[in-house]
Design an enzyme around this catalytic site. Structure first.
Site, short mmCIF file in Angstrom:
data_model
loop_
_atom_site.label_atom_id
_atom_site.label_comp_id
_atom_site.label_asym_id
_atom_site.label_seq_id
_atom_site.Cartn_x
_atom_site.Cartn_y
_atom_site.Cartn_z
N ASP A 72 40.52 37.99 47.86
CA ASP A 72 40.88 38.95 46.82
C ASP A 72 40.11 40.26 46.96
O ASP A 72 40.61 41.32 46.58
CB ASP A 72 40.62 38.34 45.44
CG ASP A 72 41.78 37.44 44.99
OD1 ASP A 72 42.79 37.37 45.71
OD2 ASP A 72 41.66 36.84 43.91
N GLY A 73 38.88 40.22 47.50
CA GLY A 73 38.13 41.47 47.70
C GLY A 73 38.82 42.40 48.66
O GLY A 73 38.92 43.61 48.42
N ASN A 148 40.98 45.34 38.91
CA ASN A 148 40.31 44.26 38.19
C ASN A 148 39.54 44.76 36.97
O ASN A 148 39.83 44.37 35.85
CB ASN A 148 39.35 43.50 39.11
CG ASN A 148 40.00 42.31 39.78
OD1 ASN A 148 41.20 42.08 39.63
ND2 ASN A 148 39.22 41.55 40.53
N GLU A 149 38.52 45.59 37.22
CA GLU A 149 37.69 46.01 36.11
C GLU A 149 36.88 47.25 36.44
O GLU A 149 36.65 47.58 37.60
CB GLU A 149 36.73 44.90 35.67
CG GLU A 149 35.51 44.69 36.57
CD GLU A 149 35.77 43.87 37.80
OE1 GLU A 149 35.36 44.30 38.89
OE2 GLU A 149 36.39 42.79 37.70
N ASP A 178 22.99 44.67 29.19
CA ASP A 178 22.94 44.85 30.65
C ASP A 178 24.10 45.71 31.12
O ASP A 178 24.04 46.28 32.22
CB ASP A 178 22.99 43.50 31.36
CG ASP A 178 21.68 42.74 31.25
OD1 ASP A 178 20.69 43.33 30.77
OD2 ASP A 178 21.65 41.56 31.63
N THR A 189 40.12 36.81 35.40
CA THR A 189 39.65 35.60 36.07
C THR A 189 38.54 35.92 37.08
O THR A 189 38.16 35.04 37.86
CB THR A 189 40.81 34.91 36.80
OG1 THR A 189 41.48 35.84 37.65
CG2 THR A 189 41.81 34.33 35.81
N ALA A 190 38.04 37.14 37.05
CA ALA A 190 36.99 37.55 37.99
C ALA A 190 35.68 37.76 37.24
O ALA A 190 35.18 36.85 36.58
CB ALA A 190 37.44 38.81 38.74
N TYR A 191 35.11 38.96 37.32
CA TYR A 191 33.82 39.26 36.69
C TYR A 191 33.86 38.98 35.19
O TYR A 191 32.93 38.40 34.61
CB TYR A 191 33.47 40.71 36.98
CG TYR A 191 32.05 41.14 36.67
CD1 TYR A 191 31.11 40.27 36.11
CD2 TYR A 191 31.63 42.43 36.97
CE1 TYR A 191 29.82 40.68 35.85
CE2 TYR A 191 30.33 42.85 36.71
CZ TYR A 191 29.44 41.97 36.15
OH TYR A 191 28.15 42.37 35.89
N ALA A 192 34.94 39.40 34.54
CA ALA A 192 35.03 39.23 33.08
C ALA A 192 34.99 37.77 32.68
O ALA A 192 34.40 37.40 31.66
CB ALA A 192 36.32 39.88 32.57
#
Length: 300
Positions: A72-73, A148-149, A178, A189-192
């Site tokens: 995905d990256g 994504n974000e 932070d 479904t990633a960082y969040a």
């Protein structure tokens, strides 16, 4: 008339290069393949008879689809360029959890057939744009788009940042934290997700704000309408950075303001067939759907 397909590959991974070259070698002779500069020589050595060109903003606009070999990256990096040219992205999974990827490496012959015939289904994914305004400035000094974000995060491990969050020009909360995430449904479904945000189905017309380790009684994720505008005002002297999709970073001076809103164009994700997000979610996270009892336990 010749046709054009863009191929984006994770250049440091031999399996990705091998899969990309197999795909390119099996394409008809009237199809030109555009590749990124850093992979051109490696692909040319493996597929010397292929018609190759390099990806630029001008050439990419002529491509029918961007086929990406990687996790995905890698797909996110290709998606930024594809989004600017309004070209669909089709991913071949080489990572561990591929929510954007369509199929596995063993399905290359099937992939060639569908790409050549144009036989794929398109999904639209909401994307966001972010603009950075220095103190007292009315014009942005930096901007980017994200699939994504967008994250505003502290640049020093030992200190928090102080952020005022406004939605549609109205203050909501000031957090010592932070950082703050603004995530699309694709990025949920990633960082969040790791930060405690809810899973959002990709067809949802919305995005979310997720505080990161905030020192506050109210520090819950918030799901917003798709036409909302989020403003993040950095009030602390602690250095901070803004990051898009995990790889585009920019320093954020104290007193600066980030404005995040929906990008006018959605990302088009190509799939070879209809794939319910529910099924992908269960598969990728290995969610238990059987229960701890077996059916035999209920017998008798």
């Amino acid at each position: 008339m010749s046709r054009c397909i863009a191929v984006w590959v994770h250049t440091s991974r031999n399996p990705a290069l091998d899969a990309a070259c197999q795909f390119i070698a099996e394409l008809p002779g009237d199809v030109e393949c555009l590749v990124v500069d850093e992979s051109f020589e490696a692909i040319h050595q493996r597929a010397p008879d292929a018609r190759l060109g390099t990806i630029t903003n001008e050439t990419l606009s002529t491509a029918e689809v961007v086929v990406v070999f990687g996790g995905d990256g890698t797909i996110l990096r290709a998606a930024e360029k594809a989004l600017e040219c309004d070209i669909p992205v089709l991913g071949v999974n080489l990572g561990h959890v591929g929510f954007l990827a369509e199929l596995e490496m063993a399905q290359i012959p099937e992939l060639v057939k569908h790409v050549v015939t144009g036989d794929f289904v398109l999904e639209s994914r909401l994307t966001v744009e972010v603009k950075l305004y220095p103190p007292q400035a009315t014009e942005p000094v930096w901007s980017s788009i994200a699939v994504n974000e967008v994250s505003l995060e502290k640049a020093q491990r030992a200190k928090m940042i102080d952020v005022l969050v406004c939605i549609d020009d109205l203050p909501v909360s000031r957090w010592g934290c932070d950082g703050i995430l603004v995530s699309t449904p694709t990025g949920s479904t990633a960082y969040a997700f790791s930060a405690g945000g809810p899973v959002m189905w990709p067809q949802l017309e919305a995005f979310q704000v997720v505080p990161l380790s905030a020192h506050a009684l109210f520090a819950r994720p918030m799901v917003l309408a798709p036409n909302s505008e989020v403003s993040l005002e950095l009030d602390s002297l602690t250095p901070a950075v803004v990051c898009c999709d995990g790889f585009k970073l920019e320093e954020v001076p104290s007193g600066s303001r980030l404005v995040i809103r929906r990008f006018p164009h959605d990302l088009r994700v190509a799939r070879l067939s209809e794939q319910p997000f529910t099924s992908r979610l269960v598969k990728k996270f290995a969610l238990p759907i059987e229960g701890w009892r077996t059916r035999g336990d209920h017998a008798g």
